[in-house]
Structure formats: C-alpha cells, structure tokens
Write a protein that holds these residues in place. Structure first.
Motif, PDB file in Angstrom:
ATOM      1  N   UNK A 125       0.740  -1.174  -0.050  1.00  0.00           N
ATOM      2  CA  UNK A 125       0.020   0.158  -0.115  1.00  0.00           C
ATOM      3  C   UNK A 125       0.913   1.330   0.147  1.00  0.00           C
ATOM      4  N   UNK A 126       2.033   1.091   0.242  1.00  0.00           N
ATOM      5  CA  UNK A 126       3.215   2.304   0.063  1.00  0.00           C
ATOM      6  C   UNK A 126       3.199   2.684  -1.189  1.00  0.00           C
ATOM      7  N   UNK A 127       2.783   2.086  -2.244  1.00  0.00           N
ATOM      8  CA  UNK A 127       2.932   2.256  -3.556  1.00  0.00           C
ATOM      9  C   UNK A 127       1.665   3.143  -4.127  1.00  0.00           C
ATOM     10  N   UNK A 128       0.876   3.239  -3.126  1.00  0.00           N
ATOM     11  CA  UNK A 128      -0.716   3.999  -3.467  1.00  0.00           C
ATOM     12  C   UNK A 128      -0.307   5.647  -3.237  1.00  0.00           C
ATOM     13  N   UNK A 129      -0.653   6.354  -4.247  1.00  0.00           N
ATOM     14  CA  UNK A 129      -0.527   7.945  -3.879  1.00  0.00           C
ATOM     15  C   UNK A 129      -1.620   8.354  -2.728  1.00  0.00           C
ATOM     16  N   UNK A 130      -2.680   7.643  -3.006  1.00  0.00           N
ATOM     17  CA  UNK A 130      -3.887   8.180  -2.243  1.00  0.00           C
ATOM     18  C   UNK A 130      -4.567   6.689  -1.551  1.00  0.00           C
ATOM     19  N   UNK A 131      -4.438   6.937  -0.243  1.00  0.00           N
ATOM     20  CA  UNK A 131      -4.865   5.458   0.533  1.00  0.00           C
ATOM     21  C   UNK A 131      -6.423   5.534   0.209  1.00  0.00           C
ATOM     22  N   UNK A 132      -7.484   6.494  -0.114  1.00  0.00           N
ATOM     23  CA  UNK A 132      -8.755   6.313  -0.433  1.00  0.00           C
ATOM     24  C   UNK A 132      -8.896   5.361  -1.590  1.00  0.00           C
ATOM     25  N   UNK A 133      -7.986   5.229  -2.408  1.00  0.00           N
ATOM     26  CA  UNK A 133      -8.009   4.130  -3.390  1.00  0.00           C
ATOM     27  C   UNK A 133      -8.572   2.727  -2.855  1.00  0.00           C
TER      28      UNK A 133
END
Length: 300
Positions: A125-133
């Motif tokens: 999940x560190x690869x996500x720009x926005x955790x809302x994804x």
C-alpha cells in the motif's frame, strides 16, 4: 488449564508469484528464513516459520506462488501451495493494491473449496498515492469472496503488520506449543544455505537463467572452532547457463559465493569457506529423479 489459555496453529500465506509472500514472512518472523527476489516463482518449497509469544505460537507456511505450471517442477510447486490450504487454521491471501487479475481469480476459485477462515492481505500500500483508493478495491474483493477479514499492509515500510499478527491470533484455536521458544524455522541449516546461494543467483544473473537452477549443499564440515567448510553445487540445465554462472575468469561465481558466504556467516556465527561448483543436468525440471534428488518431492 495452561493449554486452554494458549493459542497455536498453522497459517498458510498464498498468492500469485511475486506479490511479496516471502518478504512478509521474514518481516513477521523478524529473521530471514525465506529468500527474496524481484523474479516470480522464487519460493519452491513450503517453509514453516514460527512466531512464539507468551499467549500464542503461530506457524506460518510460505508457499510457492500459485501459477499455471509449465514443467514438472511447476506442477510440484502448485501442488504444494494448494495442498497447504487443507492443512491450516488460517489462510492469508496476499494481493497487490490493484483490481484482481486472472491469477487472483484462479486462487479465489480454489478457495471456494475450503472452509478455513481467509484473511485478505492487500500488500504494497506504500505504492498508492492516495489511500482512499483502497475503499473501492476492498469492495471489489468483498464481492468476489466472503473474506473473514481484509487488511491493507506494507511489508517495506512496514505498516499494519502488528495488527495483522493480532488478527491471525484471534482466529487460532487453543492448543499446545508445537516448537521450542527459540526456534524460528523447521528447515535445517543445509536447506537455508542452499536457498541463500540460489537467492544470489536470482539477484545476479539474467532473466533466462534463474528458474533452471537448483542448489544442493553436499557437505558441511567444521574445520576448527572458527571455520566451517561448505561444499555446494549449483545445477543448471544448459552449458550456456553454466558459462553465465561462472562468468569471465570465474567472476560471477566468485560474486555469488561472496554474497552467499556473508549471509551464511551471519546465520552460523562463524567463518565459512564456501566451495562452490556449477554442473549441468539437462532438463532436470521435467525429470522425476532429479526433482527427488534436489529435494522437490517427498519432503512436503
């Protein structure tokens, strides 16, 4: 009475190749017991790794990635991975933070045959720009399968790993302590050494070579209080691969040996003399005799 307060059980970590199962295992246990690589199908065996706490003992099974096999070794690997589903108390299904692809769908299909609680672990999940994804992604997976829990984690940061362990413990039955407190894996030093050598091959050689490689540690002999002699053979399928593994002037083999020896010395706490050889066994991945000799049948 003590057993009624203590939880113990077996937990399978499954997923497509290269989703980070071995990295997750090493982070949870706190020691390197499974080799890591950015190349898929790194793990070939089922490895028991152990966390022991005052209130629980978790025995993790790192399994080969579930994939469509192309040879007998691949068939063995998938058989090991799917067989683990029938042996455990909890299943961790590891995925990447993206919509499920054909490989994930195939695993979900296999999970319909089991009654074991399945925890979906969304890794990286560190690869996500926005955790809302994560929210719409979680909804998609919920529609695919009735997961007991869904938890996002990062093995590199790390993030949420303590919570993951607590979730696992909550699903374990009450039971005995299967292994001594200081034991972190059921595999012998000989196996770990061979895997460390194979890991260095994976890191240093081209895409074509690694999956045709097997490593056998043939001898471990203490030569003094300070030195342990280790003889190991890297088996490959082609003469051209042997030439790559040895390298010009033996440079590649020396570098493989140097990196593997450094980690072996950390493992054993003593100096290692690593005697490393390369031999060719053509098409060994499709031959039952070599699969048995190299430890890919009968052990699991």
């Amino acid at each position: 009475m003590e057993q009624e307060k203590f939880k113990s059980g077996f937990v399978a970590i499954i997923g497509r190749p290269n989703v980070g199962k071995s990295t997750l295992l090493n982070q949870l246990v706190g020691h390197k017991v499974a080799i890591m690589s950015d190349k898929p199908q790194t793990t070939r065996h089922k490895i028991h790794s152990i966390i022991t706490r005052d209130d629980a003992q978790i025995i993790f099974l790192d399994t080969p990635g579930i994939h469509k096999p192309k040879h007998k070794l691949g068939e063995y690997m998938v058989e090991v991975a799917l067989g683990a589903l029938k042996e455990v108390d909890v299943i961790l299904f590891l995925v990447e933070p993206q919509l499920p692809g054909p490989g994930d769908e195939y695993i979900i299909y296999q999970l319909r045959e089991v009654t074991t609680p399945v925890i979906l672990v969304i890794n990286k999940i560190d690869l996500l720009e926005n955790k809302a994804e994560l929210l719409p992604l979680i909804d998609v997976f919920r529609q695919k399968y009735n997961f007991a829990e869904i938890i996002p984690v990062s093995t590199l940061k790390p993030e949420n790993l303590d919570r993951l362990v607590e979730l696992v413990v909550s699903y374990l039955p009450y039971g005995p302590k299967y292994y001594p407190d200081n034991m972190i894996t059921d595999r012998p030093e000989q196996f770990i050494m061979a895997e460390l050598i194979r890991e260095k091959v994976l890191h240093l050689t081209s895409q074509e070579v690694p999956h045709g490689v097997a490593v056998v540690v043939e001898e471990i002999e203490p030569r003094s209080d300070q030195l342990v002699y280790v003889r190991a053979v890297i088996y490959t399928e082609k003469e051209s691969h042997k030439a790559i593994l040895i390298g010009k002037g033996g440079r590649m083999l020396k570098e493989i040996g140097r990196l593997a020896r450094e980690e072996m010395e950390l493992l054993l706490g003593s100096k290692i003399y690593l005697d490393l050889w390369v031999k060719v066994k053509e098409d060994w991945r499709n031959q039952d005799l070599y699969l048995r000799n190299f430890g890919y049948a009968g052990r699991d």
